[in-house]
Design a protein around this motif. Sequence first.
Motif, PDB file in Angstrom:
ATOM      1  N   MET A  17       0.855  -1.191   0.000  1.00 28.50           N
ATOM      2  CA  MET A  17       0.000   0.000   0.000  1.00 28.50           C
ATOM      3  C   MET A  17       0.881   1.227   0.000  1.00 28.50           C
ATOM      4  O   MET A  17       1.823   1.305   0.796  1.00 28.50           O
ATOM      5  N   HIS A  19       1.097   5.613  -0.227  1.00 33.29           N
ATOM      6  CA  HIS A  19       0.405   6.905  -0.182  1.00 33.29           C
ATOM      7  C   HIS A  19       0.732   7.705  -1.449  1.00 33.29           C
ATOM      8  O   HIS A  19       1.774   7.495  -2.081  1.00 33.29           O
ATOM      9  N   GLN A  27       5.061   3.866  -6.087  1.00 30.60           N
ATOM     10  CA  GLN A  27       3.632   3.810  -6.444  1.00 30.60           C
ATOM     11  C   GLN A  27       3.392   2.800  -7.566  1.00 30.60           C
ATOM     12  O   GLN A  27       2.385   2.087  -7.566  1.00 30.60           O
ATOM     13  N   VAL A  32      -2.229  -0.844  -3.980  1.00 29.97           N
ATOM     14  CA  VAL A  32      -3.176   0.212  -3.642  1.00 29.97           C
ATOM     15  C   VAL A  32      -2.384   1.509  -3.508  1.00 29.97           C
ATOM     16  O   VAL A  32      -1.367   1.546  -2.823  1.00 29.97           O
ATOM     17  N   SER A  36      -4.944   8.911   2.926  1.00 33.33           N
ATOM     18  CA  SER A  36      -4.951   8.229   4.220  1.00 33.33           C
ATOM     19  C   SER A  36      -6.240   7.439   4.441  1.00 33.33           C
ATOM     20  O   SER A  36      -6.207   6.332   4.993  1.00 33.33           O
ATOM     21  N   GLU A  38      -8.353   6.190   2.112  1.00 33.97           N
ATOM     22  CA  GLU A  38      -8.426   5.016   1.230  1.00 33.97           C
ATOM     23  C   GLU A  38      -7.505   3.911   1.739  1.00 33.97           C
ATOM     24  O   GLU A  38      -7.866   2.729   1.713  1.00 33.97           O
ATOM     25  N   LEU A  39      -6.327   4.284   2.208  1.00 32.63           N
ATOM     26  CA  LEU A  39      -5.407   3.256   2.713  1.00 32.63           C
ATOM     27  C   LEU A  39      -6.009   2.576   3.949  1.00 32.63           C
ATOM     28  O   LEU A  39      -5.918   1.364   4.106  1.00 32.63           O
ATOM     29  N   LYS A  42      -8.876   0.241   2.734  1.00 33.68           N
ATOM     30  CA  LYS A  42      -8.334  -0.943   2.043  1.00 33.68           C
ATOM     31  C   LYS A  42      -7.618  -1.860   3.030  1.00 33.68           C
ATOM     32  O   LYS A  42      -7.648  -3.085   2.889  1.00 33.68           O
ATOM     33  N   ALA A  43      -6.969  -1.272   4.008  1.00 34.83           N
ATOM     34  CA  ALA A  43      -6.280  -2.087   5.022  1.00 34.83           C
ATOM     35  C   ALA A  43      -7.298  -2.945   5.778  1.00 34.83           C
ATOM     36  O   ALA A  43      -7.025  -4.089   6.134  1.00 34.83           O
ATOM     37  N   VAL A  53       3.386  -1.206   4.186  1.00 27.71           N
ATOM     38  CA  VAL A  53       2.868   0.151   4.022  1.00 27.71           C
ATOM     39  C   VAL A  53       4.006   1.091   3.621  1.00 27.71           C
ATOM     40  O   VAL A  53       4.943   1.310   4.397  1.00 27.71           O
ATOM     41  N   MET A  59       0.433   5.692   9.161  1.00 25.53           N
ATOM     42  CA  MET A  59      -0.346   4.927   8.169  1.00 25.53           C
ATOM     43  C   MET A  59      -0.164   3.428   8.413  1.00 25.53           C
ATOM     44  O   MET A  59      -1.127   2.653   8.321  1.00 25.53           O
ATOM     45  N   ALA A  63      -3.024   0.628   9.666  1.00 27.72           N
ATOM     46  CA  ALA A  63      -3.236  -0.684   9.025  1.00 27.72           C
ATOM     47  C   ALA A  63      -3.145  -1.798  10.071  1.00 27.72           C
ATOM     48  O   ALA A  63      -3.938  -2.753  10.048  1.00 27.72           O
TER      49      ALA A  63
END
Length: 298
Positions: A17, A19, A27, A32, A36, A38-39, A42-43, A53, A59, A63
């Motif tokens: 994942m 950011h 990326q 993913v 913050s 969305e992460l 998804k986590a 991560v 972040m 998770a």
Amino acid sequence: METEIRALKTEKNAVIMAHNYQPMEIQALADVVGDSLELAVKAKETAADLIVVCGVRFMAETAKILNPDRKVVLPVEDAGCPLADFLTPDLILEAKEQYPDAAVVVYVNSTAESKALADITCTSANAVRVVASLPNDTILFGPDSNLAAYVQRELPEKTIIPLPPGGHCYVHMGFTLADVEAARKKGGTIVCHPECPPEIQEQADRIASTAGMIRAAAAGGDEPWWVFTEREMASRLRVLYPGRVFYENPEAVCADMKEISIADLHHALESEEHEVVLPPEVMDRARRAIERMITVGA
Ligand code: 13P
Ligand code: SF4
């Protein structure tokens, strides 16, 4: 090394994942990429055994809190968020004594210990919605005082008390009225993150979280955009919308976000270092606040 990273990911049933501020080469390897919120979402949904991560510590902690039975690793141990360090549990406890009827809203850019004392967390994508969802008139809000000012402007009926008064992100504080003036001379739309100072927010054409910027850009328009946030965001927007012009401020760099290299990511997948470990009681209390936020939505 990219091929090995993909192979290790499959072998270990891992998810990467990243950011929106991560270097573009990271990326490109991520499953993913998001803001913050969305992460965090998804986590919570992932079925992976290993969660890597690529971001900063808060972040990875989020998770882990949402997946206490999974292994969560942060490739570079000291990738932190200086903004998160403005808020301490002692500050929250003192403020709660002073304002017993206030709700405590803690921005996800914070430590797990601070989240454990929150009634609810928020991200820049949902801060207004989160505060609006609370019955309390007075809100203790930290650690970002500029995001607090933004929420106050959007919700004048509430009393937002920033905790601490001057909490800020040095990257976003770097934007000045001279940047606004320079952008206005060239023309285009100024889009700023709500962590920018209030005088920049007032001058900007739009205020949005990083995911909000992506959604707004998707809506079209062909004018150039001045992206007032960490500089990688403009690179991300250019990849997503190749025909459009996005200007960054080359000096707006989050040093912690740039600590993770491809070699670090490879090492993290291979060694499963550096695992995020938090006290279970802190995770349990923080999870309540984060899940309450996820229920409120974006
Ligand atoms: P977003 O939640 O908008 O991705 O912002 C996170 C962050 O660290 C901003 O500096
Ligand atoms: Fe923290 Fe600012 Fe970096 Fe975002 S850009 S992670 S708020 S230091």
